[in-house]
Write a protein that holds these residues in place. Sequence first.
Motif, PDB file in Angstrom:
ATOM      1  N   MET A   1      -2.257 -11.585 -13.116  1.00 56.61           N
ATOM      2  CA  MET A   1      -3.451 -11.043 -12.231  1.00 56.61           C
ATOM      3  C   MET A   1      -2.891  -9.789 -11.532  1.00 56.61           C
ATOM      4  O   MET A   1      -1.754  -9.924 -10.795  1.00 56.61           O
ATOM      5  CB  MET A   1      -4.100 -12.134 -11.389  1.00 56.61           C
ATOM      6  N   LEU A   2      -3.578  -8.997 -11.250  1.00 53.40           N
ATOM      7  CA  LEU A   2      -3.115  -7.625 -10.550  1.00 53.40           C
ATOM      8  C   LEU A   2      -3.142  -7.924  -9.049  1.00 53.40           C
ATOM      9  O   LEU A   2      -4.248  -8.294  -8.567  1.00 53.40           O
ATOM     10  CB  LEU A   2      -3.598  -6.433 -11.095  1.00 53.40           C
ATOM     11  N   ASN A   3      -2.245  -7.358  -8.300  1.00 51.99           N
ATOM     12  CA  ASN A   3      -2.476  -7.306  -6.700  1.00 51.99           C
ATOM     13  C   ASN A   3      -3.313  -6.140  -6.253  1.00 51.99           C
ATOM     14  O   ASN A   3      -3.179  -5.102  -6.671  1.00 51.99           O
ATOM     15  CB  ASN A   3      -1.004  -7.511  -6.297  1.00 51.99           C
ATOM     16  N   VAL A   4      -3.851  -6.393  -5.315  1.00 49.06           N
ATOM     17  CA  VAL A   4      -4.685  -5.214  -4.604  1.00 49.06           C
ATOM     18  C   VAL A   4      -3.754  -4.068  -3.947  1.00 49.06           C
ATOM     19  O   VAL A   4      -4.013  -3.183  -4.123  1.00 49.06           O
ATOM     20  CB  VAL A   4      -5.528  -5.703  -3.618  1.00 49.06           C
ATOM     21  N   ASP A   5      -2.633  -4.802  -3.698  1.00 47.72           N
ATOM     22  CA  ASP A   5      -1.613  -3.624  -3.213  1.00 47.72           C
ATOM     23  C   ASP A   5      -1.230  -2.771  -4.092  1.00 47.72           C
ATOM     24  O   ASP A   5      -0.961  -1.625  -3.631  1.00 47.72           O
ATOM     25  CB  ASP A   5      -0.220  -4.423  -2.615  1.00 47.72           C
ATOM     26  N   TYR A   6      -1.267  -2.786  -5.210  1.00 45.60           N
ATOM     27  CA  TYR A   6      -0.962  -1.894  -6.418  1.00 45.60           C
ATOM     28  C   TYR A   6      -1.895  -0.886  -6.351  1.00 45.60           C
ATOM     29  O   TYR A   6      -1.628   0.298  -6.520  1.00 45.60           O
ATOM     30  CB  TYR A   6      -0.970  -2.694  -7.505  1.00 45.60           C
ATOM     31  N   PHE A   7      -3.253  -1.351  -6.437  1.00 44.51           N
ATOM     32  CA  PHE A   7      -4.403  -0.220  -6.418  1.00 44.51           C
ATOM     33  C   PHE A   7      -4.564   0.810  -5.220  1.00 44.51           C
ATOM     34  O   PHE A   7      -5.003   1.783  -5.052  1.00 44.51           O
ATOM     35  CB  PHE A   7      -5.802  -0.913  -6.767  1.00 44.51           C
ATOM     36  N   TYR A   8      -4.264  -0.139  -4.244  1.00 42.93           N
ATOM     37  CA  TYR A   8      -4.494   0.843  -2.837  1.00 42.93           C
ATOM     38  C   TYR A   8      -3.056   1.117  -1.956  1.00 42.93           C
ATOM     39  O   TYR A   8      -2.955   1.278  -0.808  1.00 42.93           O
ATOM     40  CB  TYR A   8      -5.381   0.087  -2.085  1.00 42.93           C
ATOM     41  N   SER A   9      -1.976   1.622  -2.939  1.00 42.17           N
ATOM     42  CA  SER A   9      -0.696   1.813  -2.473  1.00 42.17           C
ATOM     43  C   SER A   9      -1.001   3.335  -1.838  1.00 42.17           C
ATOM     44  O   SER A   9      -1.599   3.889  -2.507  1.00 42.17           O
ATOM     45  CB  SER A   9       0.332   1.728  -3.208  1.00 42.17           C
ATOM     46  N   VAL A  10       0.065   4.034  -1.147  1.00 41.00           N
ATOM     47  CA  VAL A  10      -0.025   5.199  -0.855  1.00 41.00           C
ATOM     48  C   VAL A  10       0.040   5.955  -1.900  1.00 41.00           C
ATOM     49  O   VAL A  10      -0.760   7.206  -2.043  1.00 41.00           O
ATOM     50  CB  VAL A  10       1.039   5.792   0.275  1.00 41.00           C
ATOM     51  N   PRO A  11       0.744   6.113  -3.045  1.00 38.90           N
ATOM     52  CA  PRO A  11       0.860   6.914  -4.183  1.00 38.90           C
ATOM     53  C   PRO A  11      -0.363   6.744  -5.015  1.00 38.90           C
ATOM     54  O   PRO A  11      -0.878   7.827  -5.375  1.00 38.90           O
ATOM     55  CB  PRO A  11       1.948   6.466  -4.797  1.00 38.90           C
ATOM     56  N   MET A  12      -1.170   5.889  -4.846  1.00 37.48           N
ATOM     57  CA  MET A  12      -2.330   5.701  -5.791  1.00 37.48           C
ATOM     58  C   MET A  12      -3.458   6.427  -4.877  1.00 37.48           C
ATOM     59  O   MET A  12      -4.288   6.905  -5.462  1.00 37.48           O
ATOM     60  CB  MET A  12      -2.777   4.061  -6.067  1.00 37.48           C
ATOM     61  N   ILE A  13      -3.445   6.317  -3.772  1.00 37.69           N
ATOM     62  CA  ILE A  13      -4.598   6.961  -2.937  1.00 37.69           C
ATOM     63  C   ILE A  13      -4.234   8.556  -3.258  1.00 37.69           C
ATOM     64  O   ILE A  13      -5.436   9.077  -3.187  1.00 37.69           O
ATOM     65  CB  ILE A  13      -4.450   6.546  -1.318  1.00 37.69           C
ATOM     66  N   LEU A  14      -2.989   8.819  -3.035  1.00 37.79           N
ATOM     67  CA  LEU A  14      -2.943  10.236  -3.210  1.00 37.79           C
ATOM     68  C   LEU A  14      -3.214  10.498  -4.566  1.00 37.79           C
ATOM     69  O   LEU A  14      -3.823  11.745  -5.013  1.00 37.79           O
ATOM     70  CB  LEU A  14      -1.391  10.578  -3.058  1.00 37.79           C
ATOM     71  N   ALA A  15      -2.979   9.621  -5.754  1.00 39.15           N
ATOM     72  CA  ALA A  15      -3.714   9.964  -7.197  1.00 39.15           C
ATOM     73  C   ALA A  15      -4.935   9.956  -7.245  1.00 39.15           C
ATOM     74  O   ALA A  15      -5.616  11.084  -7.956  1.00 39.15           O
ATOM     75  CB  ALA A  15      -2.776   8.809  -8.123  1.00 39.15           C
ATOM     76  N   TYR A  16      -5.763   9.255  -6.487  1.00 40.16           N
ATOM     77  CA  TYR A  16      -7.335   9.483  -6.378  1.00 40.16           C
ATOM     78  C   TYR A  16      -7.500  10.778  -5.770  1.00 40.16           C
ATOM     79  O   TYR A  16      -8.742  11.334  -6.443  1.00 40.16           O
ATOM     80  CB  TYR A  16      -7.807   8.181  -5.561  1.00 40.16           C
ATOM     81  N   TYR A  17      -6.923  10.963  -5.014  1.00 38.04           N
ATOM     82  CA  TYR A  17      -7.302  12.264  -4.173  1.00 38.04           C
ATOM     83  C   TYR A  17      -7.170  13.509  -5.416  1.00 38.04           C
ATOM     84  O   TYR A  17      -8.046  14.327  -5.363  1.00 38.04           O
ATOM     85  CB  TYR A  17      -6.593  12.541  -3.016  1.00 38.04           C
TER      86      TYR A  17
END
Length: 64
Positions: A1-17
């Motif tokens: 199961m995937l961890n929430v930390d993976y989806f909301y890490s700093v690089p992912m937040i920048l990728a969403y932006y």
Amino acid sequence: MLNVDYFYSVPMILAYYVCLILWILLLLALETTLLWALLNPLNFGLIYNIVFGIFYQFKKRNKT
């Protein structure tokens, strides 16, 4: 199961932006109206992920 930390890490937040900015630029390049480019339903999902991710990072840093 995937961890929430993976989806909301700093690089992912920048990728969403970055995806949000590129998506808006693509819609403008396809000559959609400015109102549709800004109020597109996908934009709300990306903005939600950015805001939730930032608050998640703040909450995680305050716990430790």
